[in-house]
Write a protein that holds these residues in place. Structure first.
Motif, PDB file in Angstrom:
ATOM      1  N   HIS A   2       0.009  56.565 -70.813  1.00  0.00           N
ATOM      2  CA  HIS A   2      -0.594  57.022 -69.566  1.00  0.00           C
ATOM      3  C   HIS A   2      -0.724  55.819 -68.630  1.00  0.00           C
ATOM      4  O   HIS A   2      -1.528  54.929 -68.870  1.00  0.00           O
ATOM      5  N   PRO A   3       0.060  55.765 -67.528  1.00  0.00           N
ATOM      6  CA  PRO A   3       0.082  54.567 -66.685  1.00  0.00           C
ATOM      7  C   PRO A   3      -1.270  54.215 -66.059  1.00  0.00           C
ATOM      8  O   PRO A   3      -1.599  53.039 -65.947  1.00  0.00           O
ATOM      9  N   GLU A   4      -2.052  55.214 -65.648  1.00  0.00           N
ATOM     10  CA  GLU A   4      -3.341  54.896 -65.034  1.00  0.00           C
ATOM     11  C   GLU A   4      -4.308  54.309 -66.047  1.00  0.00           C
ATOM     12  O   GLU A   4      -5.039  53.371 -65.743  1.00  0.00           O
ATOM     13  N   LEU A   5      -4.329  54.855 -67.273  1.00  0.00           N
ATOM     14  CA  LEU A   5      -5.199  54.302 -68.311  1.00  0.00           C
ATOM     15  C   LEU A   5      -4.749  52.905 -68.713  1.00  0.00           C
ATOM     16  O   LEU A   5      -5.577  52.036 -68.993  1.00  0.00           O
ATOM     17  N   LYS A  54     -14.082  56.844 -63.341  1.00  0.00           N
ATOM     18  CA  LYS A  54     -14.886  58.065 -63.512  1.00  0.00           C
ATOM     19  C   LYS A  54     -14.008  59.287 -63.782  1.00  0.00           C
ATOM     20  O   LYS A  54     -14.376  60.157 -64.561  1.00  0.00           O
ATOM     21  N   LYS A  55     -12.851  59.333 -63.132  1.00  0.00           N
ATOM     22  CA  LYS A  55     -11.942  60.460 -63.305  1.00  0.00           C
ATOM     23  C   LYS A  55     -11.384  60.509 -64.736  1.00  0.00           C
ATOM     24  O   LYS A  55     -11.307  61.569 -65.340  1.00  0.00           O
ATOM     25  N   HIS A  56     -11.006  59.357 -65.260  1.00  0.00           N
ATOM     26  CA  HIS A  56     -10.341  59.308 -66.561  1.00  0.00           C
ATOM     27  C   HIS A  56     -11.291  59.114 -67.743  1.00  0.00           C
ATOM     28  O   HIS A  56     -10.913  59.402 -68.884  1.00  0.00           O
ATOM     29  N   ILE A  57     -12.489  58.604 -67.472  1.00  0.00           N
ATOM     30  CA  ILE A  57     -13.446  58.338 -68.550  1.00  0.00           C
ATOM     31  C   ILE A  57     -14.815  58.862 -68.113  1.00  0.00           C
ATOM     32  O   ILE A  57     -15.629  58.129 -67.554  1.00  0.00           O
ATOM     33  N   ARG A  77     -24.605  51.500 -70.878  1.00  0.00           N
ATOM     34  CA  ARG A  77     -25.643  51.048 -71.806  1.00  0.00           C
ATOM     35  C   ARG A  77     -25.871  52.032 -72.947  1.00  0.00           C
ATOM     36  O   ARG A  77     -26.266  51.638 -74.015  1.00  0.00           O
ATOM     37  N   ASP A  78     -25.664  53.327 -72.687  1.00  0.00           N
ATOM     38  CA  ASP A  78     -25.957  54.269 -73.769  1.00  0.00           C
ATOM     39  C   ASP A  78     -24.793  54.295 -74.761  1.00  0.00           C
ATOM     40  O   ASP A  78     -23.627  54.164 -74.398  1.00  0.00           O
ATOM     41  N   GLN A  79     -25.139  54.441 -76.021  1.00  0.00           N
ATOM     42  CA  GLN A  79     -24.163  54.303 -77.095  1.00  0.00           C
ATOM     43  C   GLN A  79     -23.022  55.304 -77.016  1.00  0.00           C
ATOM     44  O   GLN A  79     -21.861  54.950 -77.253  1.00  0.00           O
ATOM     45  N   GLU A  80     -23.311  56.525 -76.667  1.00  0.00           N
ATOM     46  CA  GLU A  80     -22.247  57.540 -76.601  1.00  0.00           C
ATOM     47  C   GLU A  80     -21.245  57.217 -75.494  1.00  0.00           C
ATOM     48  O   GLU A  80     -20.034  57.367 -75.680  1.00  0.00           O
ATOM     49  N   SER A  81     -21.729  56.755 -74.344  1.00  0.00           N
ATOM     50  CA  SER A  81     -20.826  56.373 -73.245  1.00  0.00           C
ATOM     51  C   SER A  81     -19.950  55.191 -73.637  1.00  0.00           C
ATOM     52  O   SER A  81     -18.747  55.173 -73.361  1.00  0.00           O
ATOM     53  N   ILE A  86     -14.645  53.032 -74.991  1.00  0.00           N
ATOM     54  CA  ILE A  86     -13.783  52.222 -75.856  1.00  0.00           C
ATOM     55  C   ILE A  86     -12.697  53.080 -76.496  1.00  0.00           C
ATOM     56  O   ILE A  86     -11.522  52.701 -76.519  1.00  0.00           O
ATOM     57  N   GLU A  87     -13.069  54.244 -77.001  1.00  0.00           N
ATOM     58  CA  GLU A  87     -12.083  55.104 -77.657  1.00  0.00           C
ATOM     59  C   GLU A  87     -10.986  55.544 -76.681  1.00  0.00           C
ATOM     60  O   GLU A  87      -9.821  55.642 -77.050  1.00  0.00           O
ATOM     61  N   ARG A  88     -11.356  55.778 -75.439  1.00  0.00           N
ATOM     62  CA  ARG A  88     -10.382  56.231 -74.441  1.00  0.00           C
ATOM     63  C   ARG A  88      -9.392  55.120 -74.061  1.00  0.00           C
ATOM     64  O   ARG A  88      -8.205  55.360 -73.894  1.00  0.00           O
TER      65      ARG A  88
END
Length: 166
Positions: A2-5, A54-57, A77-81, A86-88
């Protein structure tokens, strides 16, 4: 691919950091709190990039505008974010140090996630501190590496009796 990512991952690798703040907190069970952090800074002139992130993550973004140096600081700061961010981007990270920092952070977050509300044994908490030390040693800036002497904290926790949280 994915070029944008790929572009966003490269931008983050150049301008961002994955770290953990180690905070002295006397009321806590071990007197220490670990605060995961992902952040990067971009020019106000390039603020359109924030919309791409924001669009992609889709995570909880915190942005702070610093007009004096014409910059925008973006933080997670929040763990889920942090985990989702990172995973994305992980498949697109090219630098070995960024990949290693991302792997360490995911490992730390998975351990923390298993023990919500501070239910760590002394050994488990020391293991978290060792992972945190490893992450801090990979930091670009010396001041980020040296903020907290984790070895002293580990030694202190190893020798102290367990405190009851207040």
């Amino acid at each position: 691919m994915h070029p944008e990512l790929c572009y966003l991952a490269g931008l983050f690798e150049g301008e961002g950091t994955i770290s953990i703040d180690v905070i002295q907190e006397p009321k806590g069970r071990y007197g220490i709190r670990l605060k995961p952090l992902v952040e990067f800074t971009i020019s106000i002139d390039d603020s359109i990039i924030i919309e791409d992130f924001k669009k992609h993550i889709p995570v909880n973004w915190l942005t702070v505008v610093r007009k004096k140096d014409n910059a925008i600081k973006i933080r997670l700061r929040d763990q889920e974010s942090i985990k989702r961010f990172i995973e994305r981007l992980f498949p697109y990270f090219k630098l070995p140090t960024t990949r290693k920092k991302a792997e360490l952070m995911l490992k730390i977050l998975s351990k923390v996630g298993k023990h919500k509300r501070g239910g760590f044994s002394k050994d488990e908490f020391i293991e978290l501190l060792n992972l945190t030390r490893e992450l801090k040693l990979l930091q670009k800036k010396a001041r980020n590496r040296a903020k907290t002497n984790i070895d002293n904290l580990i030694s202190k926790i190893s020798c102290e009796p367990l405190r009851t949280p207040r």
